[in-house]
Design a protein around this motif. Sequence first.
Motif, PDB file in Angstrom:
ATOM      1  N   VAL A  23     -10.567  17.758   0.659  1.00 39.32           N
ATOM      2  CA  VAL A  23     -10.071  17.210  -0.600  1.00 39.32           C
ATOM      3  C   VAL A  23      -8.890  18.045  -1.067  1.00 39.32           C
ATOM      4  O   VAL A  23      -9.026  19.228  -1.367  1.00 39.32           O
ATOM      5  CB  VAL A  23     -11.180  17.210  -1.669  1.00 39.32           C
ATOM      6  N   GLU A  24      -7.725  17.431  -1.123  1.00 37.09           N
ATOM      7  CA  GLU A  24      -6.484  18.112  -1.523  1.00 37.09           C
ATOM      8  C   GLU A  24      -5.618  17.082  -2.241  1.00 37.09           C
ATOM      9  O   GLU A  24      -5.353  15.996  -1.701  1.00 37.09           O
ATOM     10  CB  GLU A  24      -5.776  18.668  -0.282  1.00 37.09           C
ATOM     11  N   PRO A  25      -5.176  17.374  -3.473  1.00 39.15           N
ATOM     12  CA  PRO A  25      -4.480  16.347  -4.273  1.00 39.15           C
ATOM     13  C   PRO A  25      -3.177  15.846  -3.676  1.00 39.15           C
ATOM     14  O   PRO A  25      -2.724  14.749  -4.025  1.00 39.15           O
ATOM     15  CB  PRO A  25      -4.236  17.059  -5.617  1.00 39.15           C
ATOM     16  N   ASN A  26      -2.549  16.612  -2.784  1.00 35.20           N
ATOM     17  CA  ASN A  26      -1.254  16.207  -2.245  1.00 35.20           C
ATOM     18  C   ASN A  26      -1.347  15.345  -0.990  1.00 35.20           C
ATOM     19  O   ASN A  26      -0.321  14.981  -0.411  1.00 35.20           O
ATOM     20  CB  ASN A  26      -0.410  17.452  -1.936  1.00 35.20           C
ATOM     21  N   ILE A  27      -2.556  15.020  -0.553  1.00 35.07           N
ATOM     22  CA  ILE A  27      -2.706  14.235   0.672  1.00 35.07           C
ATOM     23  C   ILE A  27      -2.226  12.803   0.444  1.00 35.07           C
ATOM     24  O   ILE A  27      -2.548  12.165  -0.553  1.00 35.07           O
ATOM     25  CB  ILE A  27      -4.166  14.234   1.150  1.00 35.07           C
ATOM     26  N   ILE A  28      -1.426  12.317   1.388  1.00 35.01           N
ATOM     27  CA  ILE A  28      -0.985  10.926   1.389  1.00 35.01           C
ATOM     28  C   ILE A  28      -1.544  10.255   2.638  1.00 35.01           C
ATOM     29  O   ILE A  28      -1.746  10.894   3.667  1.00 35.01           O
ATOM     30  CB  ILE A  28       0.547  10.809   1.347  1.00 35.01           C
ATOM     31  N   PHE A  29      -1.797   8.946   2.533  1.00 36.72           N
ATOM     32  CA  PHE A  29      -2.474   8.227   3.611  1.00 36.72           C
ATOM     33  C   PHE A  29      -1.613   7.092   4.156  1.00 36.72           C
ATOM     34  O   PHE A  29      -0.805   6.503   3.443  1.00 36.72           O
ATOM     35  CB  PHE A  29      -3.801   7.648   3.111  1.00 36.72           C
ATOM     36  N   SER A  30      -1.825   6.816   5.435  1.00 37.12           N
ATOM     37  CA  SER A  30      -1.235   5.659   6.092  1.00 37.12           C
ATOM     38  C   SER A  30      -2.350   4.949   6.849  1.00 37.12           C
ATOM     39  O   SER A  30      -3.212   5.604   7.449  1.00 37.12           O
ATOM     40  CB  SER A  30      -0.123   6.083   7.057  1.00 37.12           C
TER      41      SER A  30
ATOM     42  N   ALA B  15       3.866   3.354   7.605  1.00 43.65           N
ATOM     43  CA  ALA B  15       3.419   2.245   6.752  1.00 43.65           C
ATOM     44  C   ALA B  15       2.661   2.794   5.548  1.00 43.65           C
ATOM     45  O   ALA B  15       1.983   3.823   5.629  1.00 43.65           O
ATOM     46  CB  ALA B  15       2.526   1.294   7.550  1.00 43.65           C
ATOM     47  N   GLY B  16       2.783   2.094   4.435  1.00 46.39           N
ATOM     48  CA  GLY B  16       2.127   2.538   3.219  1.00 46.39           C
ATOM     49  C   GLY B  16       2.961   3.507   2.412  1.00 46.39           C
ATOM     50  O   GLY B  16       2.475   4.081   1.440  1.00 46.39           O
ATOM     51  N   GLY B  17       4.223   3.734   2.829  1.00 46.52           N
ATOM     52  CA  GLY B  17       5.090   4.640   2.101  1.00 46.52           C
ATOM     53  C   GLY B  17       4.790   6.102   2.323  1.00 46.52           C
ATOM     54  O   GLY B  17       5.253   6.965   1.564  1.00 46.52           O
ATOM     55  N   ALA B  18       4.019   6.437   3.367  1.00 43.29           N
ATOM     56  CA  ALA B  18       3.663   7.827   3.666  1.00 43.29           C
ATOM     57  C   ALA B  18       4.653   8.423   4.649  1.00 43.29           C
ATOM     58  O   ALA B  18       4.856   7.887   5.740  1.00 43.29           O
ATOM     59  CB  ALA B  18       2.246   7.898   4.237  1.00 43.29           C
ATOM     60  N   SER B  19       5.274   9.532   4.278  1.00 41.84           N
ATOM     61  CA  SER B  19       6.228  10.221   5.158  1.00 41.84           C
ATOM     62  C   SER B  19       5.651  11.561   5.597  1.00 41.84           C
ATOM     63  O   SER B  19       5.068  12.293   4.792  1.00 41.84           O
ATOM     64  CB  SER B  19       7.564  10.438   4.445  1.00 41.84           C
ATOM     65  N   LEU B  20       5.818  11.857   6.859  1.00 46.30           N
ATOM     66  CA  LEU B  20       5.426  13.152   7.414  1.00 46.30           C
ATOM     67  C   LEU B  20       6.698  13.974   7.557  1.00 46.30           C
ATOM     68  O   LEU B  20       7.534  13.716   8.430  1.00 46.30           O
ATOM     69  CB  LEU B  20       4.743  12.951   8.772  1.00 46.30           C
TER      70      LEU B  20
END
Length: 496
Positions: A264-271, A370-375
């Motif tokens: 659990v980390e608030p900055n995680i973004i998902f695709s 996809a989903g607006g998630a950038s690595l």
Amino acid sequence: MGTAFLFSVLILSAAAVAASPLALTLERAFPSNHGVDLAQLRARDNLRHRRMLQSTNYVVDFPVKGTFDPTEVGLYYTKVKLGTPPREFYVQIDTGSDVLWVSCGSCNGCPQTSGLQIQLDYFDPGSSATSSLIPCSDRRCRNGVQSSDASCSSQNNQCTYTFQYGDGSGTSGYYVSDLMHFASIFEGSLMSNSSASIVFGCSNLQTGDLTRSDRAIDGIFGFGQQGMSVISQLSLQGIAPKVFSHCLKGDSNGGGVLVLGEIVEPNIIFSPLVPSQPHYNINLQSISVNGRTLPIDPAVFGTSNNRGTIVDSGTTLAYLAEEAYNPFVNAITAAIPQTVRTVISKGNQCYLITTSSNADIFPQVSLNFAGGASLVLRPQDYLIQQNYIGEGSVWCMGFLKIPGQSVTILGDLVLKDKIFVYDLAGQRIGWANYDCSLPVNVSASAGRGRSEFVDAGELSGSISLLDGPHNHMMLMKTLVLSLFMHITLISCFVFL
């Protein structure tokens, strides 16, 4: 003393339900005319814990060793305990395959020693009191046949397997069922004696790089999402959640965190995961260098047979679809100062920079999904520092291409120094930059459920998971809450 304790419990109970007309009957769990042996109390608690574990997922923690650096180890591995009595085996962490397998006795081609300074071992089903072979009629074998992770021999009714990896190495063997012992964390406490019955492979033949001793290990731990994977087996049994996470340290010491649970980390973004794929495919849509999108047809990254973008911890470097490789390298070269000398080493693009410069002269790269998630990749996430020449250092592309193929593979070079969450229940993958030497909070279920505190490195039943002033305060709060819960339970239930 017993009467005083009972009176205190009654006072606390009365305060808790002062506004309620409910009348409670309080009885003793044990006779009051003699002391209660500590072993009896522990036995009652253990029974209660087992009842809880039968219906509740909990976090499973695995130690992490190794490093992405190809000049050092070039892989991350963990340790598993199998059989009765349990024996330890070192296995590579591989999200690009499904099955856990280890070397077994009479193995042809299995290394005898390892350059990783670890003691290799062989699993012997006959020496384990809880081991059994898997016949073709077993439901788990039939599921494995459907996903191509298993095959059957009509001669001996034995469930077998044959795997061929991308580097040309291979292994074959048969399946066994036995206990896996692991470190599990439930309600903030380490439960070091947890175990579960799983099916895993017993390798009796290895070929290719698997036979080399320089970085030999006992086997491979496949974290794929098919039915034969350990994550699927434990999830089906209700023991572990259908989500796992890792945080791989990128420094020379390596290591990190690997848990069955959601970090659990608030900055995680998902695709989202691409559905109905055998691997962890996510939809790469474009690549940007210094904020400028490269002129690559998005169809190059489309997922189909032998195409698409795969997240694979079993791969050391990273690979780009052939059509995207030249535009990517050209954009990197164009973004650096003209004083940087470019050289070709073994067919790979390299850059010679002076000691007064560092990797910061290279541009930032963004892989857009996809989903607006950038690595977002730092230079050290797509370059490898090779060596020093005189007063300069050589940095080479860590992104390579596979001639004639349009697959993109994100290996350890990209995955390191980041939290990665594989939410199989939600069919998505998430990530966030993170210092993997720091502790992490882990939920036992996807979607921000109950959280546990997990430290980086190997856990031991003799050490606390919580350390430091802040965490000691957390521990005290947990103890106070636990005491209150026990008092409430005593006041609300009749123990037999």
